[in-house]
Design a protein around this motif. Structure first.
Motif, mmCIF file in Angstrom:
data_model
loop_
_atom_site.group_PDB
_atom_site.id
_atom_site.type_symbol
_atom_site.label_atom_id
_atom_site.label_comp_id
_atom_site.label_asym_id
_atom_site.label_seq_id
_atom_site.Cartn_x
_atom_site.Cartn_y
_atom_site.Cartn_z
ATOM 1 N N ASP A 2 55.598 -103.878 90.987
ATOM 2 C CA ASP A 2 54.217 -103.870 90.496
ATOM 3 C C ASP A 2 53.289 -104.624 91.450
ATOM 4 O OD1 ASP A 2 54.832 -102.358 88.307
ATOM 5 O OD2 ASP A 2 55.071 -104.061 86.942
ATOM 6 N N LYS A 3 53.758 -105.763 91.959
ATOM 7 C CA LYS A 3 52.949 -106.517 92.922
ATOM 8 C C LYS A 3 52.748 -105.728 94.213
ATOM 9 C CE LYS A 3 54.314 -111.114 91.243
ATOM 10 N NZ LYS A 3 55.009 -112.405 91.588
ATOM 11 N N GLU A 4 53.819 -105.079 94.686
ATOM 12 C CA GLU A 4 53.704 -104.278 95.902
ATOM 13 C C GLU A 4 52.767 -103.100 95.696
ATOM 14 O OE1 GLU A 4 56.636 -101.870 99.015
ATOM 15 O OE2 GLU A 4 57.468 -103.126 97.412
ATOM 16 N N MET A 5 52.815 -102.495 94.506
ATOM 17 C CA MET A 5 51.929 -101.377 94.209
ATOM 18 C C MET A 5 50.473 -101.834 94.169
ATOM 19 S SD MET A 5 52.039 -98.866 90.881
ATOM 20 C CE MET A 5 53.809 -98.704 91.057
ATOM 21 N N ALA A 6 50.219 -103.005 93.571
ATOM 22 C CA ALA A 6 48.853 -103.528 93.528
ATOM 23 C C ALA A 6 48.334 -103.833 94.930
ATOM 24 C CB ALA A 6 48.808 -104.776 92.653
ATOM 25 N N THR A 7 49.204 -104.347 95.795
ATOM 26 C CA THR A 7 48.796 -104.624 97.179
ATOM 27 C C THR A 7 48.432 -103.348 97.917
ATOM 28 O OG1 THR A 7 50.238 -106.562 97.208
ATOM 29 C CG2 THR A 7 49.483 -105.711 99.331
ATOM 30 N N ASP A 18 66.345 -97.944 83.245
ATOM 31 C CA ASP A 18 67.561 -98.767 83.197
ATOM 32 C C ASP A 18 67.342 -100.017 82.348
ATOM 33 O OD1 ASP A 18 68.815 -96.960 84.798
ATOM 34 O OD2 ASP A 18 68.561 -98.100 86.661
ATOM 35 N N ARG A 19 66.144 -100.608 82.457
ATOM 36 C CA ARG A 19 65.869 -101.801 81.645
ATOM 37 C C ARG A 19 65.844 -101.462 80.160
ATOM 38 N NH1 ARG A 19 60.149 -104.772 82.296
ATOM 39 N NH2 ARG A 19 59.537 -102.802 81.336
ATOM 40 N N THR A 20 65.239 -100.331 79.816
ATOM 41 C CA THR A 20 65.207 -99.913 78.416
ATOM 42 C C THR A 20 66.619 -99.642 77.900
ATOM 43 O OG1 THR A 20 63.023 -98.932 78.767
ATOM 44 C CG2 THR A 20 64.235 -98.237 76.813
ATOM 45 N N LYS A 21 67.431 -98.981 78.733
ATOM 46 C CA LYS A 21 68.808 -98.703 78.330
ATOM 47 C C LYS A 21 69.593 -99.990 78.123
ATOM 48 C CE LYS A 21 71.731 -97.563 81.441
ATOM 49 N NZ LYS A 21 72.475 -96.862 82.518
ATOM 50 N N THR A 22 69.385 -100.968 79.004
ATOM 51 C CA THR A 22 70.094 -102.244 78.867
ATOM 52 C C THR A 22 69.666 -102.977 77.606
ATOM 53 O OG1 THR A 22 70.209 -102.411 81.282
ATOM 54 C CG2 THR A 22 70.631 -104.414 80.032
ATOM 55 N N GLY A 23 68.361 -102.970 77.326
ATOM 56 C CA GLY A 23 67.879 -103.608 76.096
ATOM 57 C C GLY A 23 68.435 -102.945 74.850
ATOM 58 N N ARG A 65 58.809 -93.573 91.880
ATOM 59 C CA ARG A 65 60.065 -93.058 91.323
ATOM 60 C C ARG A 65 61.093 -94.172 91.158
ATOM 61 N NH1 ARG A 65 58.973 -88.541 94.867
ATOM 62 N NH2 ARG A 65 60.522 -89.249 96.366
ATOM 63 N N MET A 66 61.112 -95.128 92.094
ATOM 64 C CA MET A 66 62.018 -96.269 91.940
ATOM 65 C C MET A 66 61.655 -97.091 90.715
ATOM 66 S SD MET A 66 62.655 -97.690 95.801
ATOM 67 C CE MET A 66 63.446 -99.146 95.097
ATOM 68 N N ARG A 67 60.363 -97.299 90.515
ATOM 69 C CA ARG A 67 59.924 -98.089 89.359
ATOM 70 C C ARG A 67 60.284 -97.389 88.051
ATOM 71 N NH1 ARG A 67 56.104 -98.720 85.589
ATOM 72 N NH2 ARG A 67 55.447 -100.866 85.109
ATOM 73 N N ASP A 68 60.076 -96.080 87.980
ATOM 74 C CA ASP A 68 60.422 -95.337 86.764
ATOM 75 C C ASP A 68 61.921 -95.435 86.476
ATOM 76 O OD1 ASP A 68 57.817 -94.589 86.435
ATOM 77 O OD2 ASP A 68 58.050 -92.630 87.393
ATOM 78 N N SER A 69 62.736 -95.360 87.519
ATOM 79 C CA SER A 69 64.181 -95.470 87.330
ATOM 80 C C SER A 69 64.566 -96.852 86.820
ATOM 81 C CB SER A 69 64.894 -95.172 88.651
ATOM 82 O OG SER A 69 66.292 -95.323 88.513
ATOM 83 N N LEU A 70 63.941 -97.900 87.368
ATOM 84 C CA LEU A 70 64.237 -99.258 86.915
ATOM 85 C C LEU A 70 63.786 -99.480 85.477
ATOM 86 C CD1 LEU A 70 63.265 -101.279 90.119
ATOM 87 C CD2 LEU A 70 65.565 -100.946 89.205
ATOM 88 N N VAL A 71 62.646 -98.909 85.111
ATOM 89 C CA VAL A 71 62.172 -99.056 83.728
ATOM 90 C C VAL A 71 63.138 -98.393 82.757
ATOM 91 C CG1 VAL A 71 60.347 -98.377 82.129
ATOM 92 C CG2 VAL A 71 59.752 -99.336 84.344
ATOM 93 N N ASP A 112 64.156 -106.698 85.315
ATOM 94 C CA ASP A 112 62.799 -107.146 85.005
ATOM 95 C C ASP A 112 62.115 -107.718 86.250
ATOM 96 O OD1 ASP A 112 60.900 -107.197 83.029
ATOM 97 O OD2 ASP A 112 61.298 -109.273 82.474
ATOM 98 N N GLU A 113 62.841 -108.497 87.026
ATOM 99 C CA GLU A 113 62.273 -109.073 88.243
ATOM 100 C C GLU A 113 61.956 -107.994 89.279
ATOM 101 O OE1 GLU A 113 65.130 -111.881 89.519
ATOM 102 O OE2 GLU A 113 64.744 -113.321 87.900
ATOM 103 N N GLN A 114 62.825 -106.996 89.397
ATOM 104 C CA GLN A 114 62.581 -105.917 90.348
ATOM 105 C C GLN A 114 61.339 -105.117 89.978
ATOM 106 O OE1 GLN A 114 64.270 -105.205 93.281
ATOM 107 N NE2 GLN A 114 65.210 -107.182 92.870
#
Length: 341
Positions: free
Chosen positions: A196-201, A132-137, A124-130, A189-191
């Motif tokens: 994504d790295k934490e999810m893969a781990t 926000d990134r789309t809105k900023t772009g 859910r955090m990742r979806d929220s950040l995505v 973008d960095e967040q």
């Protein structure tokens, strides 16, 4: 109170309403309590069945009740609503939960473990950040368009926004504001990349998630979310039940013995359904490279149906395969002549 065999709880933030019934369905007690008072009360009760609506805080409370020796069950709120009698209040809601739980055909939600609930928070955090990134772009695109600069679609040019600003003569204050917007975009973008790295781990340490990755077209995000939402899959009677819970089966409106099937029902987790549909589209794009019984079935279906129908059918098939992998503790193998789940 010692004769209570079924307890319904109407959950709240600070106050909780409890309704207790004996084995014959007769009311034994009705109480309003704080969280501490409720846990003290339930801790003194003999082992019984405690039922709640599946909502915020219910999974954590279910784990605490299991530790006290009770059997905790969660019900989807939509199945409780028909049992509300008369006017609505918290005590009537708690009684309706008991009435719904006493039905032999009632379907329950499996409480999540702490690990799966934490992974759900990550999604859910990742979806929220995505978002926000789309809105900023989109903001950057819109602000530049107001000054006569039209950028192509996509976020790649937003990442190179400073070089774009150097190529045009713009007011210094506007450049400063857009630079601040670009910094915010880079932070988001960095967040997202860190999550994504934490999810893969976490997916590498999850046995079910690793096995779900063997499904063609399914990536780490979809496999991780499938593992969170499906769990051990014991709450579903079959693979079609799991596909139906995601809204990937036709909606039925039948009467008079005549079956009338409509479009997909679109019930359940919208995010997981969207991901499975995207996985199906990726699979169709690379269909010429796929082999096995699943690929043969998709090719034959594509000759008879519209591509959108094929995508939804394939997404439903992916859900069925995921259920089979979870229940049979197996992996997906695309062997010719072998039917898929």
């Amino acid at each position: 109170m010692s004769t209570a065999t079924l307890v319904g709880i109407d959950l709240g933030k600070h106050s909780f309403h409890l309704h207790g019934q004996d084995s014959s369905g007769r009311e034994v007690f009705r109480k309003k309590a704080t969280r501490q008072q409720m846990m003290r009360l339930l801790g003194n009760l003999p082992a019984c069945t405690v039922v709640m609506e599946a909502c915020a805080g219910s999974h954590c409370l279910a784990r605490q009740l299991v530790a006290l020796g009770h059997e905790a069950k969660l019900i989807s709120p939509q199945f409780v609503r028909p049992f509300v009698k008369g006017n609505k209040n918290d005590f009537i809601d708690a009684e309706a939960i008991c009435e719904a739980a006493s039905r032999p055909s009632m379907r329950f939600v499996t409480p999540k473990t702490e690990a799966r609930q934490t992974l759900s928070v990550l999604h859910r955090m990742r979806d929220s950040l995505v978002r926000d990134r789309t809105k900023t772009g989109n903001q950057a695109h819109g602000f530049l368009l107001e000054f006569g600069i039209s950028l192509p679609k996509g976020l790649s040019l937003v990442r190179r926004l400073p070089s774009t600003l150097d190529e045009h003569e713009l007011p210094p204050r506007l450049v400063a504001l857009l630079t601040r917007l670009h910094q915010h975009f880079c932070y988001l973008d960095e967040q997202i990349k860190a999550l994504d790295k934490e999810m893969a781990t976490q997916l590498e340490a999850d046995d079910l998630g690793s096995r779900l990755l063997t499904i063609p077209g399914v990536g780490p995000i979809t496999a991780s979310l499938l593992s969170v939402e499906m769990g051990d899959a014991k709450q579903y009677g079959g693979s079609r039940d799991f596909a139906a819970s995601l809204g990937l089966v036709p909606r039925q409106y039948s009467t008079g013995g005549r079956a009338h099937l409509l479009g997909i029902s679109k019930r359940g987790d919208k995010n997981l359904r969207r991901l499975l549909v995207q996985c199906a589209r990726v699979y169709l794009q690379r269909l010429e490279h796929q082999q096995g019984a699943l690929a043969d079935w998709v090719r034959s279906l594509r000759e008879r149906r519209h591509s959108n129908v094929v995508v939804c059918a394939l997404a439903s098939k992916f859900a069925r395969i995921a259920w089979a992998i979870a229940t049979h503790h197996s992996r997906f193998e695309a062997r010719p002549g072998v039917s898929v789940a």
